[in-house]
Design an enzyme around this catalytic site. Sequence first.
Site, PDB file in Angstrom:
ATOM      1  N   ILE A  31       0.848  -0.921  -0.031  1.00  0.00           N
ATOM      2  CA  ILE A  31       0.087   0.234   0.145  1.00  0.00           C
ATOM      3  C   ILE A  31       0.439   1.518  -0.071  1.00  0.00           C
ATOM      4  O   ILE A  31       1.812   1.143   1.255  1.00  0.00           O
ATOM      5  CB  ILE A  31      -0.622   0.198   1.102  1.00  0.00           C
ATOM      6  CG1 ILE A  31      -1.823  -1.606   1.034  1.00  0.00           C
ATOM      7  CG2 ILE A  31      -1.931   1.055   1.630  1.00  0.00           C
ATOM      8  CD1 ILE A  31      -2.691  -1.473   2.479  1.00  0.00           C
ATOM      9  N   TYR A  63      -6.143  -8.380  20.418  1.00  0.00           N
ATOM     10  CA  TYR A  63      -5.530  -7.612  18.929  1.00  0.00           C
ATOM     11  C   TYR A  63      -4.760  -7.085  18.065  1.00  0.00           C
ATOM     12  O   TYR A  63      -3.412  -8.118  18.497  1.00  0.00           O
ATOM     13  CB  TYR A  63      -6.136  -6.123  20.073  1.00  0.00           C
ATOM     14  CG  TYR A  63      -5.296  -5.802  18.831  1.00  0.00           C
ATOM     15  CD1 TYR A  63      -6.507  -4.679  18.059  1.00  0.00           C
ATOM     16  CD2 TYR A  63      -4.493  -4.219  19.792  1.00  0.00           C
ATOM     17  CE1 TYR A  63      -6.570  -3.829  17.963  1.00  0.00           C
ATOM     18  CE2 TYR A  63      -4.579  -2.766  19.164  1.00  0.00           C
ATOM     19  CZ  TYR A  63      -5.002  -2.385  17.836  1.00  0.00           C
ATOM     20  OH  TYR A  63      -4.955  -1.070  17.567  1.00  0.00           O
ATOM     21  N   LEU A  64      -4.835  -7.648  16.563  1.00  0.00           N
ATOM     22  CA  LEU A  64      -4.171  -7.897  15.266  1.00  0.00           C
ATOM     23  C   LEU A  64      -2.842  -6.904  15.823  1.00  0.00           C
ATOM     24  O   LEU A  64      -1.738  -7.254  15.466  1.00  0.00           O
ATOM     25  CB  LEU A  64      -4.780  -7.238  14.176  1.00  0.00           C
ATOM     26  CG  LEU A  64      -4.160  -7.496  13.491  1.00  0.00           C
ATOM     27  CD1 LEU A  64      -3.565  -9.139  13.048  1.00  0.00           C
ATOM     28  CD2 LEU A  64      -4.583  -6.866  11.839  1.00  0.00           C
ATOM     29  N   ASN A  65      -2.847  -5.663  16.322  1.00  0.00           N
ATOM     30  CA  ASN A  65      -1.805  -4.635  16.108  1.00  0.00           C
ATOM     31  C   ASN A  65      -1.248  -4.933  17.240  1.00  0.00           C
ATOM     32  O   ASN A  65       0.295  -4.331  17.379  1.00  0.00           O
ATOM     33  CB  ASN A  65      -2.147  -3.193  16.172  1.00  0.00           C
ATOM     34  CG  ASN A  65      -3.247  -2.378  15.014  1.00  0.00           C
ATOM     35  OD1 ASN A  65      -3.016  -3.209  14.081  1.00  0.00           O
ATOM     36  ND2 ASN A  65      -2.586  -1.584  15.329  1.00  0.00           N
ATOM     37  N   TYR A  66      -1.447  -6.413  18.371  1.00  0.00           N
ATOM     38  CA  TYR A  66       0.243  -6.696  19.530  1.00  0.00           C
ATOM     39  C   TYR A  66       0.051  -8.127  19.052  1.00  0.00           C
ATOM     40  O   TYR A  66       0.414  -8.803  19.614  1.00  0.00           O
ATOM     41  CB  TYR A  66      -0.807  -6.776  20.373  1.00  0.00           C
ATOM     42  CG  TYR A  66      -1.157  -5.262  21.752  1.00  0.00           C
ATOM     43  CD1 TYR A  66      -0.867  -4.095  20.570  1.00  0.00           C
ATOM     44  CD2 TYR A  66      -2.063  -5.697  22.232  1.00  0.00           C
ATOM     45  CE1 TYR A  66      -1.156  -3.220  21.000  1.00  0.00           C
ATOM     46  CE2 TYR A  66      -2.952  -4.979  22.044  1.00  0.00           C
ATOM     47  CZ  TYR A  66      -2.401  -3.365  22.346  1.00  0.00           C
ATOM     48  OH  TYR A  66      -2.701  -2.680  22.578  1.00  0.00           O
TER      49      TYR A  66
END
Length: 317
Positions: A20, A250-253
Amino acid sequence: MGEDLFWAIRGGGGASFGVIVSWKIKLVQVPEVVTVFRVERTLEQGATDIVHQWQHVGNTIDNDLFIRVVVMPVNRKTQKTVKAKFVALYLGNAEKLEALMGERFPQLGLKHEDYVEIGWIESVLYWSNYPIGTSADVLLERIPQSVKFLKKKSDYIQEPMSKASLEGLWNKMMELKKPVLTFNPYGGKMSKISELDTPFPHRAGNVYKIQYSVNWKEEGSEAEDKHLDLIRRLYEYMAPYVSKSPRCSYLNYRDVDLGTNGNGNVSYSEASVWGTKYFKGNFERLVQVKTAVDPGNFFRYEQSIPPLTAWNGKMVE
């Protein structure tokens, strides 16, 4: 791009689908003045009762108010205790916030001087623990102030813990000494959005998210194994109190303890072990998008979304 791919990259881990290179972001209005506060309470100062009450009101006081709780063990020479730090941001002035807190959360015992009015960008510095008055130029610095190792894990609380359960948790934290917990309230606008609207599904029904964190400076595998064991033991202890079927994360951890893809080529069933923890039912749609846009699994890593083709090119049964 297509609707499905645009859906997938907004919360589904964009690196699974390509590179991206730009985003177009819709800005939201914030007031010229916001209010913050930061106060600490130990067990001796009633932290258990205050945290217990926070669980019931923290996510409903006002949609413009966010109160985070950071819980950490304190190891003194003469006494062990636990400290709860309450950090808040309110999109409004101090007068309104003081009235809200007095009505909805008086147990915290805030004083008039605890409320600090600052600008929005100054609040970003405040939340990063910079002293009030620090120049915003520090946000341009890309070199960390110190080198350290860390591990994070996460959980979701869907029913407030009882006072007895909190006391048991405090005792476990004092036993382990190192891991720190951060409680982030959910609710507000998040709960009004369907869990199907974006890949991020953890919305209505969650009271707050737990972040487990442990840091260390010592190099070497011995120090690493020691600290990883501490945080894993605390995570294991919390199993009875958190979300189940699946135990969500949680994905961001990014937590490789949940499972990995090895070299990146795994079956749907293997990847769903960790995938459903991050995405719940949305994992299936993410796999379908991945299969359509990257069937050869060129964009892959330890926890990338897999296509519905195994490493040998056969369809997964």
